[in-house]
Write a protein that holds these residues in place. Structure first.
Motif, PDB file in Angstrom:
ATOM      1  N   UNK A 293       0.815  -1.207   0.000  1.00 37.03           N
ATOM      2  CA  UNK A 293       0.000   0.000   0.000  1.00 37.03           C
ATOM      3  C   UNK A 293       0.858   1.271   0.000  1.00 37.03           C
ATOM      4  N   UNK A 294       2.011   1.218   0.639  1.00 36.26           N
ATOM      5  CA  UNK A 294       2.863   2.398   0.791  1.00 36.26           C
ATOM      6  C   UNK A 294       4.307   2.043   0.453  1.00 36.26           C
ATOM      7  N   UNK A 295       4.654   1.967  -0.834  1.00 33.85           N
ATOM      8  CA  UNK A 295       6.021   1.567  -1.204  1.00 33.85           C
ATOM      9  C   UNK A 295       7.100   2.496  -0.662  1.00 33.85           C
ATOM     10  N   UNK A 343       1.414   6.511  -0.697  1.00 31.09           N
ATOM     11  CA  UNK A 343       2.462   7.090  -1.545  1.00 31.09           C
ATOM     12  C   UNK A 343       2.465   6.550  -2.966  1.00 31.09           C
ATOM     13  N   UNK A 344       1.456   5.796  -3.384  1.00 30.26           N
ATOM     14  CA  UNK A 344       1.506   5.159  -4.704  1.00 30.26           C
ATOM     15  C   UNK A 344       0.140   5.172  -5.370  1.00 30.26           C
ATOM     16  N   UNK A 345       0.175   5.016  -6.696  1.00 35.10           N
ATOM     17  CA  UNK A 345      -1.016   4.836  -7.510  1.00 35.10           C
ATOM     18  C   UNK A 345      -0.881   3.481  -8.197  1.00 35.10           C
ATOM     19  N   UNK A 346      -1.934   2.686  -8.152  1.00 36.79           N
ATOM     20  CA  UNK A 346      -1.871   1.316  -8.643  1.00 36.79           C
ATOM     21  C   UNK A 346      -2.846   1.111  -9.799  1.00 36.79           C
ATOM     22  N   UNK A 347      -2.491   0.148 -10.650  1.00 41.50           N
ATOM     23  CA  UNK A 347      -3.369  -0.271 -11.745  1.00 41.50           C
ATOM     24  C   UNK A 347      -3.245  -1.779 -11.889  1.00 41.50           C
ATOM     25  N   UNK A 449       3.118   3.158  -9.033  1.00 46.22           N
ATOM     26  CA  UNK A 449       3.944   4.295  -9.414  1.00 46.22           C
ATOM     27  C   UNK A 449       3.671   5.454  -8.468  1.00 46.22           C
ATOM     28  N   UNK A 450       4.551   6.456  -8.509  1.00 44.90           N
ATOM     29  CA  UNK A 450       4.429   7.584  -7.593  1.00 44.90           C
ATOM     30  C   UNK A 450       3.416   8.612  -8.058  1.00 44.90           C
TER      31      UNK A 450
END
Length: 496
Positions: A293-295, A343-347, A449-450
């Motif tokens: 969830x928070x890389x 801290x991330x956006x996921x797909x 990704x950030x």
């Protein structure tokens, strides 16, 4: 190896219930169109309705028909209108859990964690995830594999056969394992952990070996990737009722059965040349979930290691890992094209079609070894008992035969795809007779990704690598929140 085509399930000529209803509606509108009493404007309206019904029912869009997107769109807008598309964790949820549990967003909120102390392991605890709705208990193994693509052909063949034998053993009538998940992920690695480990435990004696090792560490430029692999084993409490009662009953007995099944799987994995690092403790599972969830929290978490028995080379103070009570995201927001957490956006993607031609066992190497971004490849397997597998194949054979008869009756051409599907069903029956197991399988991909610009670049890379691996994938638009929980977390979820 070769994968069969994705089955086209339907009630009539491959049509699903929704397609059949829309098709009947379109046929009914033709009676209104050719009705002599219908005015010209009304005929145009009926034509538009018929065209809309056929378009929604049969036109594909990114791997799925338009009608298959209808429940997705409805669910997405219900989330937006009710405010459930935004999740607040941390202090906003701490009152809903105890110190031994964890709180996750969305359809993972009902999961519970059980800390199980293993007998004869010096008080070591194992994290067992309980799903009270599905009646399952899940344990996670941490693995470390060798570079399969660099092995000799004979060794690769023996390891593939060992893995096949392990899968066949799980398909017995008395098996209690309901699901297995193999998850492999890459994470950015600056090499700082290697430096700390060398400083803390290395032998600095000025020898040539020490100097060479220090040169190798100095060459790490911060752009490397760390590969992690986990196998989740899920046990169905309804199937394992007698075993759970013999082990003491309740959560404790169920956890003991999970550990027993995990130990069996460990032996098969070692026979396949896989190094098993051990069970995932509660704090280790918390670290896996938190870094998903928070890389950005990974560098700080990697510095931990000051607990009793820690030997990871971390700083003094906190023990390694993350407290499960705070491993969830602080904030999560679901959008149509992505899922944002901390801290991330996921797909996420669904593997719509596996390779249709014969491929080697290492056909996923481009996807597993070439990524420059944080990504996850997750395969969920559900073993079927011989009786259930035979029943499934028999029903499918009957469906293929009836569809062929209907096509002949309605004078529809039998395509090459129909012939391949019929051949594939016969092949499955032959494999069952030969002693192989039958599995339901789901493949999912995720990338993190950030920001949005980096996410688009990472998405382009993952889709290109999937194409090189001969995979046909489809974006799970509107469902990235649910897909992320199945694709990026080792909780053995996703199959329905």
């Amino acid at each position: 190896m070769r994968f069969g085509p994705r089955e086209s399930r339907g009630w009539l000529l491959g049509m699903t219930t929704s397609q059949l209803v829309l098709g009947v509606a379109a046929v009914w509108t033709t009676t209104r169109i050719f009705n002599t009493g219908t005015s010209a404007p009304m005929r145009v309206a009926w034509v538009v309705i018929a065209a809309a019904c056929l378009t929604v029912a049969f036109v594909p869009l990114r791997g799925r028909t338009v009608v298959e997107y209808v429940p997705v769109v409805i669910n997405f807008w219900i989330q937006r209108l009710t405010g459930h598309d935004v999740y607040l964790g941390g202090v906003f949820r701490m009152g809903n859990t105890d110190t031994a549990g964890f709180v996750l967003p969305g359809d993972l909120a009902h999961l519970k964690m059980i800390n199980f102390a293993v007998d004869g392991a010096g008080g070591a605890e194992v994290a067992i995830v309980h799903d009270p709705y599905a009646k399952t208990y899940t344990g996670v193994l941490a693995l470390e594999g060798s570079t399969f693509a660099l092995l000799e052909t004979a060794i690769r063949k023996s390891r593939v056969e060992a893995w096949g034998n392990l899968l066949a053993q799980l398909c017995s009538e008395t098996a209690v394992v309901s699901r297995i998940q193999v998850l492999e992920r890459t994470l950015p690695d600056s090499g700082d952990a290697l430096q700390r480990d060398w400083s803390r435990r290395g032998i600095h004696d000025g020898t040539l070996q020490a100097a060479n090792y220090e040169q190798l560490l100095a060459a790490v430029d911060g752009s490397t990737q760390a590969h992690e692999c986990f196998v989740s084993v899920s046990v169905d409490a309804r199937r394992a009722g007698s075993e759970i009662r013999q082990a003491g009953g309740g959560h404790t007995g169920a956890a003991a059965v999970v550990i027993r099944e995990v130990d069996k799987l460990t032996e098969g994995l070692r026979a396949a040349g896989v190094r098993v690092e051990g069970w995932c403790s509660p704090r280790l599972l918390g670290e896996i979930i938190r870094t998903s969830y928070d890389p950005a929290s990974r560098p700080l978490i990697q510095r931990r290691g000051g607990g009793l028995g820690d030997n990871s080379g971390g700083d003094d103070g906190l023990p390694s890992g993350v407290d499960p009570a705070i491993c969830g995201p602080m904030r999560a927001e679901n959008a149509w094209s992505h899922y944002r957490t901390d801290s991330a956006i996921h797909r996420c993607w669904w593997i719509l079609q596996w390779p249709r031609q014969y491929v080697e066992a290492a056909f996923l190497s481009p996807l597993l070894l070439s990524s420059r971004y944080q990504r996850t490849v997750s395969i969920i397997l559900e073993p079927l008992s011989p009786s259930r597998a035979n029943r499934r194949v028999t029903i499918r054979q009957s469906g293929v035969t009836s569809e062929a008869a209907l096509r002949q009756r309605f004078r529809r051409r039998t395509t090459r795809r129909h012939e391949v599907e019929a051949t594939d069903v016969d092949r499955r029956e032959s494999e069952l007779v030969a002693g192989h197991g039958l599995y339901r399988m789901l493949g999912l991909l995720s990338v993190s990704a950030a920001d949005l610009a980096e996410l688009e670049a990472a998405s382009g890379e993952i889709e290109s690598l999937a194409q090189r691996s001969q995979l046909e994938i489809a974006r799970l638009s509107g469902e990235h929140d649910q897909a992320f929980g199945a694709a990026a977390l080792p909780l053995a979820r996703g199959l329905r």
